[in-house]
Scaffold this motif. Structure first.
Motif, PDB file in Angstrom:
ATOM      1  N   PHE A  88      30.790  31.881  28.572  1.00  0.00           N
ATOM      2  CA  PHE A  88      31.556  33.181  28.161  1.00  0.00           C
ATOM      3  C   PHE A  88      31.626  34.340  28.906  1.00  0.00           C
ATOM      4  N   ASP A  89      30.235  34.617  29.260  1.00  0.00           N
ATOM      5  CA  ASP A  89      30.086  35.829  30.096  1.00  0.00           C
ATOM      6  C   ASP A  89      30.885  35.958  30.992  1.00  0.00           C
ATOM      7  N   TYR A  90      31.108  34.960  32.008  1.00  0.00           N
ATOM      8  CA  TYR A  90      32.120  35.177  32.984  1.00  0.00           C
ATOM      9  C   TYR A  90      33.549  35.355  32.527  1.00  0.00           C
ATOM     10  N   VAL A  91      33.966  34.506  31.420  1.00  0.00           N
ATOM     11  CA  VAL A  91      35.210  34.384  31.007  1.00  0.00           C
ATOM     12  C   VAL A  91      35.493  36.081  30.193  1.00  0.00           C
ATOM     13  N   LYS A  92      34.515  36.804  29.716  1.00  0.00           N
ATOM     14  CA  LYS A  92      34.457  37.979  29.245  1.00  0.00           C
ATOM     15  C   LYS A  92      34.646  38.852  30.252  1.00  0.00           C
ATOM     16  N   GLU A  93      34.081  38.854  31.301  1.00  0.00           N
ATOM     17  CA  GLU A  93      33.731  39.803  32.446  1.00  0.00           C
ATOM     18  C   GLU A  93      35.100  39.776  33.334  1.00  0.00           C
ATOM     19  N   SER A  94      35.586  38.782  33.757  1.00  0.00           N
ATOM     20  CA  SER A  94      36.997  38.643  34.524  1.00  0.00           C
ATOM     21  C   SER A  94      38.138  38.878  33.794  1.00  0.00           C
ATOM     22  N   LEU A  95      38.027  38.811  32.491  1.00  0.00           N
ATOM     23  CA  LEU A  95      39.218  39.038  31.708  1.00  0.00           C
ATOM     24  C   LEU A  95      39.235  40.699  31.397  1.00  0.00           C
ATOM     25  N   LYS A  96      37.936  41.469  31.310  1.00  0.00           N
ATOM     26  CA  LYS A  96      37.746  42.573  31.045  1.00  0.00           C
ATOM     27  C   LYS A  96      38.271  43.394  32.496  1.00  0.00           C
ATOM     28  N   ASN A  97      38.030  42.892  33.414  1.00  0.00           N
ATOM     29  CA  ASN A  97      38.541  43.394  34.564  1.00  0.00           C
ATOM     30  C   ASN A  97      40.008  43.265  35.169  1.00  0.00           C
ATOM     31  N   GLY A  98      40.775  42.520  34.029  1.00  0.00           N
ATOM     32  CA  GLY A  98      42.058  42.509  34.437  1.00  0.00           C
ATOM     33  C   GLY A  98      42.645  40.955  34.861  1.00  0.00           C
ATOM     34  N   ALA A  99      41.742  40.145  34.653  1.00  0.00           N
ATOM     35  CA  ALA A  99      42.241  38.928  34.937  1.00  0.00           C
ATOM     36  C   ALA A  99      43.193  38.396  33.703  1.00  0.00           C
ATOM     37  N   VAL A 100      44.349  37.651  34.210  1.00  0.00           N
ATOM     38  CA  VAL A 100      45.271  37.056  33.232  1.00  0.00           C
ATOM     39  C   VAL A 100      44.913  35.901  32.244  1.00  0.00           C
ATOM     40  N   ASP A 101      44.130  35.175  32.909  1.00  0.00           N
ATOM     41  CA  ASP A 101      43.842  33.862  32.094  1.00  0.00           C
ATOM     42  C   ASP A 101      42.417  33.366  32.904  1.00  0.00           C
ATOM     43  N   TYR A 102      41.798  32.435  32.109  1.00  0.00           N
ATOM     44  CA  TYR A 102      40.765  31.766  32.753  1.00  0.00           C
ATOM     45  C   TYR A 102      40.860  30.041  32.689  1.00  0.00           C
ATOM     46  N   LEU A 103      40.956  29.493  34.022  1.00  0.00           N
ATOM     47  CA  LEU A 103      41.011  28.044  34.055  1.00  0.00           C
ATOM     48  C   LEU A 103      39.634  27.404  34.295  1.00  0.00           C
ATOM     49  N   LEU A 104      39.694  26.281  33.713  1.00  0.00           N
ATOM     50  CA  LEU A 104      38.381  25.184  34.188  1.00  0.00           C
ATOM     51  C   LEU A 104      38.881  24.243  34.862  1.00  0.00           C
ATOM     52  N   LYS A 105      38.114  24.067  35.847  1.00  0.00           N
ATOM     53  CA  LYS A 105      38.433  23.262  36.976  1.00  0.00           C
ATOM     54  C   LYS A 105      38.541  21.625  36.295  1.00  0.00           C
ATOM     55  N   HIS A 106      37.676  21.331  35.553  1.00  0.00           N
ATOM     56  CA  HIS A 106      37.504  19.847  35.032  1.00  0.00           C
ATOM     57  C   HIS A 106      38.554  19.696  34.128  1.00  0.00           C
ATOM     58  N   LYS A 107      39.270  20.810  33.669  1.00  0.00           N
ATOM     59  CA  LYS A 107      40.416  20.554  32.407  1.00  0.00           C
ATOM     60  C   LYS A 107      41.627  20.904  33.128  1.00  0.00           C
TER      61      LYS A 107
END
Length: 541
Positions: A88-107
């Motif tokens: 969740f911390d990585y998700v939050k940090e990347s989205l806070k910096n402007g990432a459009v979305d977050y993809l999980l490799k295994h899914k």
């Protein structure tokens, strides 16, 4: 196609990405890849992608740092975060910096990838649309500001400086030079093009000028109205007048040549002097705009400078009384050739003397007045002698060169002559008689015979002779002589032309024959009639 860069330290993961979907089929193209954040920056600088898909865990520079870097240095690039962990911390940090979305490799699969890419694509398209609207709005505001500036709607220097900054206009408020550009043959173009086509044409003209100004620098432009544009040159700290003159001359030459090469048009350019206070811009615009009136003498495709005043030789020039009477006589006689000749005499004087635009307008008003006066005397509706519903004096002002003015007035006179000729035709006359009368009126100053008239009309001369006399109550020759004597009387009454010249102008080749015919028709010899004209008024005669 939207360009995409893939950043992942796992070679296998990058390879899987390349084959997961048919990128081009869905409107995307892979333009680069990198194995860490630092290498990615170099790839991004070289390929300028629209979307960056980046792994979170990488050596040297991880995904969070790369997304943060992009948000600062490349805010238009959209980021998609990629990781093998549901952190969740990585998700939050990347989205806070402007990432459009977050993809999980295994899914991750093709459906999930396309869904995220489409979200990013839609966001890019929305931002592009908004940016385009902002650019268009700013451009409209810029154009409006420049127009208000040159026509004199803004005077406050502080307000002008503030607006220049707000609109991010690349000009200083001092050390300026103004150029007005006027498209030639504008009235012809407006008749040729539909309103939509004219709008596109004006846009093309603007594009040509803006491209050259952007390339040359030191200039901005705006459309004013009626095929007129203004260029404001700004030179900041440059003080070399030689450099400024060369820069302006080169820019104007490029625009002028491009108009001819790409748009097949010409234009006139009017240049101001160098000035140092932007509040003077409206005054100078008015001056150089007035200088464009010299085009009426100089012609099209000209460059006018403030120091040149081609049309300032004579500011007061009236139509000669003799010329006026000759023109009236020729119109009443239906002699188009003579009208053209006398108009040429008048306009040759205008060109030779290089009279001012104001004086030309005065002469043209007199020439229009002749047509109006003859029309009223002949019970002809004045509106019928003009080709459209415009006010004659306004229509005259639309003519661009002295030759255009001459042609337009010649057209008015020709329509008046046709109306005069048709007014003489009785509805009861045969068609051949009406055509014969028109032929006589147009050619009475030349050698005219019944045989020539019949040939011109396309009938037998004997038939024409018979029908003409039946219709008019007089023979062809008598009718012709009556026209000639009438014109001779007109010249004697209103001019000081010598009698021998009048004989020729009225169409007689032999003075003795003229003398005989004149006395039979008037009861006086030509000499007696001319003497009476000098000593009495026309009414007493």
């Amino acid at each position: 196609m939207l360009k995409i860069v893939i950043v992942d330290d796992d070679f296998t993961a990058r390879s899987n990405f390349k084959t997961m979907i048919d990128w081009e089929k869905y409107g995307f193209v892979l333009c680069g890849e990198a194995n860490n954040g630092q290498n990615a920056i170099a790839v991004i600088e070289a390929s300028t992608p629209d979307i960056v898909i980046t792994d979170m865990f990488m050596p040297l520079m991880d995904g969070v740092a790369l997304i943060s870097y992009l948000s600062v240095h490349y805010p238009d690039i959209k980021s998609i975060a990629l990781s093998g962990y549901e952190d969740f911390d990585y998700v939050k940090e990347s989205l806070k910096n402007g990432a459009v979305d977050y993809l999980l490799k295994h899914k991750l699969d093709s459906v999930t990838l396309l869904k995220v890419l489409r979200i990013a694509s839609e966001k890019i398209n929305r931002e592009h649309k908004v940016m385009k609207q902002l650019v268009q709005s700013r451009e409209i505001l810029r154009q409006d500001f420049i127009k208000r500036l040159v026509v004199g709607s803004m005077y406050d220097r502080q307000l002008i400086s503030k607006t220049v900054k707000e609109l991010e206009l690349p000009i200083d408020v001092s050390h300026l030079l103004l150029v007005v550009v006027a498209i030639d043959d504008l009235q012809f173009l407006k008749k040729r093009f539909t309103q939509e086509e004219m709008s596109r044409f004006i846009s093309s003209v603007k594009d040509v000028m803006e491209d050259i100004l952007q390339d040359m620098g030191n200039g901005i432009m705006s459309f004013i109205d009626e095929g007129k544009f203004v260029i404001i040159f700004h030179f900041g700290t440059i003080r070399s007048e030689l450099y400024i003159d060369n820069h302006v001359a080169t820019t104007v030459k490029r625009i002028r040549d491009s108009f001819k090469r790409y748009l097949n048009i010409t234009a006139c350019f009017s240049l101001s002097r160098l000035f140092h206070n932007i509040r003077d811009i409206s005054k100078l615009y008015k001056e150089i705009n007035e200088t464009l009136s010299e085009k009426i003498i100089a012609g099209q495709d000209q460059i006018f400078r403030e120091s040149s005043h081609l049309g300032s030789g004579i500011d007061f020039f009236n139509l000669d009384v003799k010329d006026e009477k000759l023109i009236m006589m020729a119109i009443k006689a239906g002699n188009t050739k003579s009208v053209t000749h006398y108009l040429t005499v008048v306009f040759d004087k205008i060109i030779t003397l290089k009279v001012s635009y104001k004086a030309i307008q005065m002469i043209c008003i007199e020439l229009i007045g002749i047509a109006n006066r003859i029309a009223r005397e002949s019970s002809i509706d004045v509106k019928e002698i003009y080709s459209n519903k415009d006010i004659p004096y306004d229509e005259m002002k639309k003519q661009e060169t002295i030759m255009d003015v001459k042609k337009w007035i010649g057209g008015v006179y020709e329509r008046l002559i046709n109306l005069l000729l048709s007014a003489d035709d009785s509805e009861s006359y045969t068609e051949s008689t009406r055509k014969a009368i028109q032929y006589i009126r147009r050619n009475y100053t030349q050698d005219v015979s019944l045989y020539q008239a019949a040939q011109e009309i396309g009938v037998n001369s004997s038939y024409l002779s018979r029908t003409f006399k039946e219709d008019c109550g007089t023979g062809f020759t008598e009718y012709l002589n009556n026209i000639r004597v009438t014109q001779a009387k007109y010249l004697m009454e209103r001019t000081d032309i010598k009698l021998k010249e009048i004989v020729k102008m009225a169409g007689f080749n032999n003075y003795t024959y003229f003398f005989k015919v004149f006395k039979v028709m008037t009861g006086r010899t030509p000499v007696e009639y001319k003497a009476i004209c000098k000593s009495t008024t026309l009414e007493e005669v």
